[in-house]
Write an enzyme that holds these catalytic residues in place. Structure first.
Site, PDB file in Angstrom:
ATOM      1  N   GLU A  22       0.830  -1.205   0.000  1.00  0.00           N
ATOM      2  CA  GLU A  22       0.000   0.000   0.000  1.00  0.00           C
ATOM      3  C   GLU A  22       0.862   1.251   0.000  1.00  0.00           C
ATOM      4  OE1 GLU A  22      -2.924  -2.995   1.471  1.00  0.00           O
ATOM      5  OE2 GLU A  22      -1.084  -2.351   2.468  1.00  0.00           O
ATOM      6  N   THR A  23       0.318   2.291  -0.593  1.00  0.00           N
ATOM      7  CA  THR A  23       0.875   3.640  -0.554  1.00  0.00           C
ATOM      8  C   THR A  23      -0.252   4.560  -0.100  1.00  0.00           C
ATOM      9  OG1 THR A  23       2.445   3.196  -2.346  1.00  0.00           O
ATOM     10  CG2 THR A  23       1.894   5.496  -1.923  1.00  0.00           C
TER      11      THR A  23
END
Length: 264
Positions: free
Chosen positions: A46-47
């Protein structure tokens, strides 16, 4: 415009052994398409993107992206993004408590203790359809006598969870046999023998990030804690290990306090 981003390692005290996260601190002016492209470029599970809140009770707003889609909520991005927000000068309106606005609403993060912990969002618990249970069990070669119980858990992400007889059963599953999107977010949990360092072993297979499995999954562990609590099986703190099968050494603890907290 110059933008700052921070890379975090969440759910571990040992660098590179937890779950990596990129946090873009200055996200104003970015479109969802911009965010999705950047998340694909980082190629991390995830970002996240920090933004001003739209809810006046929140300290900040968070958008969470995998390399392929946006998520309404995720656990390690919540804790890592909170740490990045604090590190870059964020000050919560209430001492010891950060209120994060995201796709599932407001998530509270307790920062008063030695490690941060988020209040697990409400979780919808439903029986797993027999056809899906049989399809997943067959693909993973899960012997029927080793399956203790199953459920579909929804706390933003949707988890198809199998509780197995032991931690060894969990570790024996071959993650190469399932992949997204044919199989979506499969959670496995099984107990370690009494006296072990950890209470349970957890794995999350077929994530949408393109990895074979997730190093550690705060939102899955929070959903499992809600499930156990709803069935009267969570009466105190439990600590789980996750990521062993892919060379990580991550852990999270859930407790049965009001709201149920999951922390690093």
């Amino acid at each position: 415009m110059r933008r700052r981003f921070i890379q975090c390692d969440v759910f571990t005290s040992v660098p590179t052994r937890g779950n990596g996260l990129a946090v873009v601190v200055d996200s104003g002016g970015l479109t969802d398409d911009d965010m999705q492209r950047f998340a694909a470029w980082t190629n991390l599970a995830e970002t996240t993107f920090l933004l001003p809140p739209t809810d006046e009770t929140a300290d900040y707003r968070l958008k969470i992206f995998t390399p392929s889609r946006e998520m309404p909520f995720a656990g390690h991005p919540t804790l890592g993004s909170c740490a990045a927000w604090l590190h870059t000068g964020g000050v919560p309106a209430h001492a010891g408590l950060v209120r994060q606005e995201c796709g599932v609403g407001i998530v509270e993060i307790d920062i008063s203790g030695p490690v941060p912990a988020f209040a697990a969002p409400p979780t919808r618990i439903a029986p797993m359809p027999d056809a899906e249970r049989n399809r997943i069990a067959g693909q993973l070669d899960l012997a029927a006598e080793r399956i203790v119980r199953t459920a579909v858990l929804d706390n933003g992400p949707v988890w198809q969870v199998f509780e197995l007889g032991s931690a060894d059963d969990v570790l024996a599953a071959d993650s190469a046999k399932v992949s997204w999107p044919q199989f979506k977010a499969i959670g496995l949990i099984g107990p370690h023998v009494p006296g072990s360092e950890f209470d349970y072993e957890v794995r999350m297979l077929a994530p949408s990030s393109g990895m074979s499995e997730d190093p550690i999954t705060g939102s899955l562990n929070a959903a499992i804690a809600r499930w156990m609590h709803a069935e009267g099986r969570l009466n105190g703190d439990i600590t789980v290990s996750q990521g062993v099968s892919i060379g990580r050494a991550a852990a999270s603890t859930s407790d049965a306090t009001p709201g149920i907290r999951t922390g690093s």
